[in-house]
Design a protein around this motif. Structure first.
Motif, PDB file in Angstrom:
ATOM      1  N   ARG A 135       3.625 -13.540  -7.020  1.00 23.19           N
ATOM      2  CA  ARG A 135       2.602 -12.649  -6.481  1.00 23.19           C
ATOM      3  C   ARG A 135       2.413 -12.851  -4.986  1.00 23.19           C
ATOM      4  O   ARG A 135       2.287 -11.887  -4.237  1.00 23.19           O
ATOM      5  N   LEU A 168       4.448  -6.816   1.008  1.00 25.18           N
ATOM      6  CA  LEU A 168       3.723  -5.542   1.022  1.00 25.18           C
ATOM      7  C   LEU A 168       2.970  -5.368   2.335  1.00 25.18           C
ATOM      8  O   LEU A 168       2.941  -4.269   2.895  1.00 25.18           O
ATOM      9  N   TYR A 189       7.958   0.779  -5.918  1.00 27.09           N
ATOM     10  CA  TYR A 189       7.260  -0.421  -6.370  1.00 27.09           C
ATOM     11  C   TYR A 189       6.505  -0.277  -7.700  1.00 27.09           C
ATOM     12  O   TYR A 189       6.716  -1.083  -8.612  1.00 27.09           O
ATOM     13  N   PRO A 190       5.635   0.760  -7.848  1.00 27.12           N
ATOM     14  CA  PRO A 190       4.869   0.831  -9.101  1.00 27.12           C
ATOM     15  C   PRO A 190       5.767   0.915 -10.334  1.00 27.12           C
ATOM     16  O   PRO A 190       5.506   0.245 -11.328  1.00 27.12           O
ATOM     17  N   ARG A 234       6.100  -2.060 -13.302  1.00 28.42           N
ATOM     18  CA  ARG A 234       5.744  -1.781 -14.694  1.00 28.42           C
ATOM     19  C   ARG A 234       6.915  -1.888 -15.645  1.00 28.42           C
ATOM     20  O   ARG A 234       6.737  -1.883 -16.856  1.00 28.42           O
ATOM     21  N   MET A 249      11.702  12.221  -2.673  1.00 29.80           N
ATOM     22  CA  MET A 249      10.536  11.915  -1.836  1.00 29.80           C
ATOM     23  C   MET A 249      10.972  11.409  -0.461  1.00 29.80           C
ATOM     24  O   MET A 249      10.414  11.800   0.568  1.00 29.80           O
ATOM     25  N   ASP A 291      -7.030  -6.225  -4.271  1.00 30.03           N
ATOM     26  CA  ASP A 291      -5.828  -6.406  -5.062  1.00 30.03           C
ATOM     27  C   ASP A 291      -4.760  -5.440  -4.556  1.00 30.03           C
ATOM     28  O   ASP A 291      -4.651  -4.311  -5.023  1.00 30.03           O
ATOM     29  N   LEU A 292      -4.005  -5.892  -3.557  1.00 31.47           N
ATOM     30  CA  LEU A 292      -3.040  -5.006  -2.906  1.00 31.47           C
ATOM     31  C   LEU A 292      -1.975  -4.480  -3.872  1.00 31.47           C
ATOM     32  O   LEU A 292      -1.694  -3.283  -3.894  1.00 31.47           O
ATOM     33  N   PRO A 293      -1.356  -5.340  -4.692  1.00 28.40           N
ATOM     34  CA  PRO A 293      -0.346  -4.824  -5.623  1.00 28.40           C
ATOM     35  C   PRO A 293      -0.910  -3.736  -6.535  1.00 28.40           C
ATOM     36  O   PRO A 293      -0.260  -2.731  -6.788  1.00 28.40           O
ATOM     37  N   LEU A 337      -1.422  -0.488  -4.612  1.00 31.75           N
ATOM     38  CA  LEU A 337      -0.171   0.224  -4.357  1.00 31.75           C
ATOM     39  C   LEU A 337       0.490   0.631  -5.654  1.00 31.75           C
ATOM     40  O   LEU A 337       1.212   1.609  -5.719  1.00 31.75           O
ATOM     41  N   GLY A 338       0.218  -0.128  -6.705  1.00 32.87           N
ATOM     42  CA  GLY A 338       0.814   0.169  -8.006  1.00 32.87           C
ATOM     43  C   GLY A 338       0.399   1.528  -8.516  1.00 32.87           C
ATOM     44  O   GLY A 338       1.159   2.214  -9.176  1.00 32.87           O
ATOM     45  N   ALA A 339      -0.807   1.917  -8.198  1.00 30.40           N
ATOM     46  CA  ALA A 339      -1.254   3.210  -8.696  1.00 30.40           C
ATOM     47  C   ALA A 339      -1.073   4.298  -7.658  1.00 30.40           C
ATOM     48  O   ALA A 339      -1.033   5.464  -7.982  1.00 30.40           O
ATOM     49  N   GLY A 369       1.499   5.030  -5.911  1.00 36.58           N
ATOM     50  CA  GLY A 369       2.775   5.698  -6.064  1.00 36.58           C
ATOM     51  C   GLY A 369       2.755   6.738  -7.163  1.00 36.58           C
ATOM     52  O   GLY A 369       3.479   7.714  -7.110  1.00 36.58           O
ATOM     53  N   GLU A 370       1.880   6.532  -8.141  1.00 31.21           N
ATOM     54  CA  GLU A 370       1.805   7.440  -9.275  1.00 31.21           C
ATOM     55  C   GLU A 370       1.477   8.874  -8.854  1.00 31.21           C
ATOM     56  O   GLU A 370       2.008   9.822  -9.389  1.00 31.21           O
ATOM     57  N   ARG A 400       1.831  10.282  -5.926  1.00 29.53           N
ATOM     58  CA  ARG A 400       2.673  10.920  -4.929  1.00 29.53           C
ATOM     59  C   ARG A 400       3.783  11.731  -5.574  1.00 29.53           C
ATOM     60  O   ARG A 400       4.293  11.352  -6.584  1.00 29.53           O
TER      61      ARG A 400
END
Lengths: 283, 344, 264
Positions: A98, A105, A172-173, A177, A215, C252-254, C257-259, C261-262, C264
């Motif tokens: 992490r 990041l 990344y996302p 996941r 994109m 909570d940076l990850p 950013l994790g969401a 991207g969803e 976009r």
């Protein structure tokens, strides 16, 4: 709290301001631009309402055909380069600790937000004769110091630099996941880590990768300053031409027509990206 | 020496010891269940057997060969993951054939083997289906077939049935055991479900706190638990403290119960299964208690008795229902034959 | 494998760092040359940003524009995101889409649209038009972070507040607002940093009447290079790293950013 459709007039209250702002300052400007693209140009940078297709007709020249083809080619090459580097990089990043992820990041976001002007300046310095990387090689006696700009390579490299952080953040996302046991399963079944990456990760993410490619393509299509700062006139893109027509040639109707065309290209690609994204869930 | 041998395996994550000095020998062809509560180190132990984690110290040997440093993909094993980890971009057949494809086996051979395996898991003709369209039980079988495609020496399953509903889970337990017996493959299953372990295993390995508490046949684990953790974790039991009196007899809550062999222990715990607790009229050879609650479950009757400040549960069949009422003072008798003395 | 990863990370890191190292080196040159490795050592070019009127004005123009436009973007995004979360109104998603569009399309399109609009309405060149233009252009960022923030709120919290007698406004003030505050801050910060660095929209709307720092650099580039450009670049990089570092430290940076991207 019951979540329900708005019933009375005050329920719509919160929507008023955002809706008004977006309609007045995005929808109307957008519509204005479309309207202007059909207007007739007058001498001295003015234009008057009309309904002509002349502005669109001008595309059909060889010159604009070439610019368009080059813009698309450049954006495609940048997107391909970014995805080729970005997919393995983001995959490895998503499997890191992490702390490592957060540090990267922050770096990526900082570079992503860096002004295109500054990126252009940085690369033109790095590739210049006086302060450039060739001095390093010259010191080692490999070659003489020389300028590497303007050139196609310089434009391409700087645009890849600009788009790579974006690519990683788009990927990344999905990669975070991704079920880590997929790779482990591949390894228990006899695939080496590299083999597992190519036989499992890449195919399992093919729609995500395709969507990312699109994109990044659109992102690269919007690059405006780098081709000007680092390239020759034949490396100019549609974005440069639009600005040139709007500001320096004062031909708003023609600039608007080109912009509308660019929107159509972008929107159809976004549609394709969304479609590819949907397929991911169906698979 | 053949089979799987773990010698003094330890795994440390930072300062946390997930597995502490575990040694275990699994003879060829046996079915072993690693059983324990979550966080007991059973999954970490399995991941080290698979090579997905490296032991901090100790070694893993398979078929007489030290495989501690061999990477996972060269170990020729089969593993079923808790998530199943079926490749979403491949069909059922392609999933099963994956290990064969990696090994460069020709297409015709692959197809033949896939058909064999599909027949084995009772899903003939499913080769071209998408894995997304399978039911939970079908996905389960495909994951098993995929792991067995290369006829591995070692078959590992990490909580393989946890996603299934209770009924299907029981059916799959039996099926899995029958499959293992037919193939004679060395199999290790990680589970937290003791019923599952008892149903399938030749040897149950009970783990807690990163250590092996007991490794034995299911019936021995149940009848002869090695310590109070095992006794309590496997089935339900009454853990009753005792002291040894001058004559070496067990004194429980002030009553002396003859017949327990205490092997010189001064004090300890006696584990008595609820079905072995007898309710009698009070006398000198019984422990005195008061009936606190009676639960009639139809198939069994559970009587809760307060004795010596703790609750003791007695289970009987409805035919042998004890004739007691709440608040009544009764005697409890523990049979040294069926009880286990756990010395401290 | 670990070695391979290290090597790959190092290569990407080097690619990303190289131009910045050279720029940082150039910024400490003693004389007004773009030499690298730097000749002499001087922090004068950092002082120049604040001492030279042109550079200082450009810096203040950029900071003011970024602060105001990010605030306006947040003001547009907050009620919209709240409404979409609070009500069932699928048709209102069109506004969500409108909020995301400017950022997804090539920027030159938004820029040109706003240029024609301000020119037609007669406000072309007014400094405040840049604030609105940037707010619309970057409204995507707070909108996405806030949508994420709202979706993370457990609705039973709101229901619990209601059973204890709180009305809609009180719930918003006492429960919802504190919970989405971190998302508001990060949405603002994202918009602020990007506005600070934005060139083309600012150039097309107020480029002839006002100089933001990116515009100033671009204009200066035509007349030759000065090390001040390098020191400004380093300054902006530090500001960005500081802002994102703070978000990472306190948020909570990850996840953020994790969401992101969803959508976009």
């Amino acid at each position: 709290m019951r979540r329900e459709p708005p019933q009375r007039f005050p329920d719509y209250g919160p929507l008023m301001f955002p809706a008004a702002m977006l309609v007045v300052f995005f929808v109307i400007p957008f519509a204005t631009m479309i309207a202007v693209s059909f207007f007739e140009r007058q001498q001295g940078g003015f234009y008057e309402p009309a309904f002509v297709f002349d502005n669109y007709g001008r595309f059909l020249s060889l010159f604009f055909g070439k610019v368009l083809a080059f813009s698309l080619f450049l954006a495609m090459a940048v997107a391909a380069a970014c995805v080729t580097i970005g997919v393995p990089f983001t995959y490895l990043l998503s499997r890191s600790s992490r702390g490592t992820q957060i540090r990267w990041l922050v770096v990526l976001l900082s570079i992503l937000s860096l002004s295109e002007v500054m990126i252009g300046f940085a690369w033109s310095t790095l590739l210049s004769r006086t302060a450039g990387i060739t001095n390093l090689f010259a010191m080692l006696g490999l070659m003489d110091a020389q300028a590497l700009t303007p050139s196609f390579g310089a434009v391409m490299t700087a645009m890849t630099y600009q788009a790579l952080p974006y690519t990683v953040l788009v990927l990344y996302p999905a990669l975070v996941r991704l079920d880590p046991t997929l790779t482990e399963a591949a390894r228990t079944l006899g695939a080496s880590p590299v083999r597992a990456f190519f036989t499992v990760i890449v195919p399992a993410l093919r729609n995500t990768i395709l969507a990312t490619l699109i994109m990044v393509f659109i992102f690269a299509l919007g690059s405006y300053l780098l081709p000007q700062l680092l390239g020759r006139p034949q490396h100019w893109t549609l974005s440069v031409l639009i600005t040139d027509q709007a500001i320096y040639q004062s031909n708003m109707p023609f600039a608007a027509a080109m912009a509308v065309f660019l929107v159509l290209v972008s929107l159809s690609l976004v549609g394709l990206a969304v479609y590819a994204g949907r397929q991911k869930e169906a698979a | 020496m053949s089979g799987l041998i773990l010698s003094n395996v330890t795994k440390q994550f930072g300062t946390f010891k997930a597995v502490k000095d575990v040694s275990l020998s699994v003879p060829d062809g046996t079915f072993v269940c690693l059983l324990g509560p979550s966080g007991c180190g059973k999954t970490t132990l399995m991941r080290m057997i698979a090579g997905l984690d490296l032991p901090t110290t100790g070694s893993v040997a398979l078929g007489g060969e030290d495989i501690t440093q061999i990477p996972t993909h060269k170990r020729n094993l089969g593993m079923v993951f808790q998530s199943l980890a079926l490749f979403p971009h491949l069909t059922v057949g392609e999933n099963i054939a994956y290990a064969l494809r990696i090994r460069g086996i020709d297409k015709a051979e692959q197809k033949k083997r896939v058909d064999e395996l599909l027949a084995m898991i009772h899903l003939p003709g499913f080769a071209d289906r998408s894995v997304g369209k399978l039911s939970g039980g079908q996905r389960q079988r495909v994951a098993i077939a995929r792991a067995l495609a290369i006829s591995p020496k070692l078959f590992l399953l990490d909580e393989p049935l946890s996603a299934l509903d209770a009924k299907l889970r029981e059916a799959m337990q039996v099926e899995l055991r029958q499959l293992q017996q037919r193939l004679g493959i060395t199999t290790i299953v990680v589970t937290h479900d003791q019923r599952e372990a008892m149903t399938m295993a030749d040897t149950v390995v009970v783990m807690n706190g990163g250590e092996i508490r007991q490794a034995a046949a299911p019936v021995d684990i149940y009848r002869r638990p090695a310590d109070s953790f095992v006794a309590d974790f496997i089935g339900s039991t009454n853990l009753i403290p005792f002291q040894a009196d001058d004559r070496g007899q067990a004194s429980i809550f002030g009553s002396t119960i003859e017949g327990f062999s205490l092997v010189g222990a001064k004090a300890g715990t006696i584990s008595v299964r609820p079905e072995d607790v007898q309710i009698v009229t009070e006398d000198a050879s019984s422990v005195t208690g008061t009936v606190a609650f009676i639960r009639d479950l139809g198939g069994t009757v559970e009587t809760f008795i307060e004795a010596g400040g703790q609750q003791i549960i007695a289970v009987a069949s409805p035919r042998a229902r004890p004739d007691v009422t709440i608040g009544q003072t009764v005697g409890l008798r523990f049979d040294p034959e069926t009880s286990v003395v756990l010395a401290r | 494998m670990i070695l391979l990863r290290r090597l790959f990370f190092f290569a990407v890191g080097l690619f990303l760092a190289l131009p910045l190292i050279v720029v940082a080196g150039v910024s400490i040159n003693e004389k007004q040359t773009l030499a690298f490795p730097p000749q002499g050592f001087s922090l004068a070019w950092y002082g120049e940003i604040f001492l030279n009127d042109d550079w200082r004005n450009a810096l203040f123009a950029s900071l003011t524009l970024a602060a105001l436009s990010a605030a306006l973007a947040l003001l547009v995004a907050l009620p919209l995101a709240w409404f979409l979360w609070r009500r069932i109104a699928p048709w209102a998603n069109i506004f969500q889409l409108l909020g995301i569009a400017p950022f997804t399309l090539p920027p030159v399109i938004t820029a040109l649209g706003l240029l024609t609009f301000w020119a037609t309405s007669g406000f072309y060149g007014q400094p405040w038009t840049a604030v609105i233009s940037h707010a619309i252009f970057f409204v995507t960022l707070p909108l996405v972070t806030l949508s994420l923030g709202f979706s993370a709120i457990d609705r039973s919290l709101v229901e619990a507040a209601a059973t204890m007698g709180a009305d809609d406004q009180t719930i918003f003030r006492t429960v919802v607002l504190p919970l989405i505050l971190p998302y508001m801050v990060s949405g603002y910060a994202f918009a602020f940093v990007l506005s600070l660095n934005e060139y083309i929209v600012a150039y097309m709307t107020v480029g002839f009447t006002m100089e933001t720092l990116p515009i100033k650099i671009f204009n200066a580039l035509r007349y030759g290079y000065t090390p001040t450009m390098a020191s400004v670049t380093v300054l902006f990089l530090v500001i960005a790293a500081l802002v994102f570092g703070l978000i990472a430290r306190f948020g909570d940076l990850p996840k953020l950013l994790g969401a992101m991207g969803e959508d976009r």
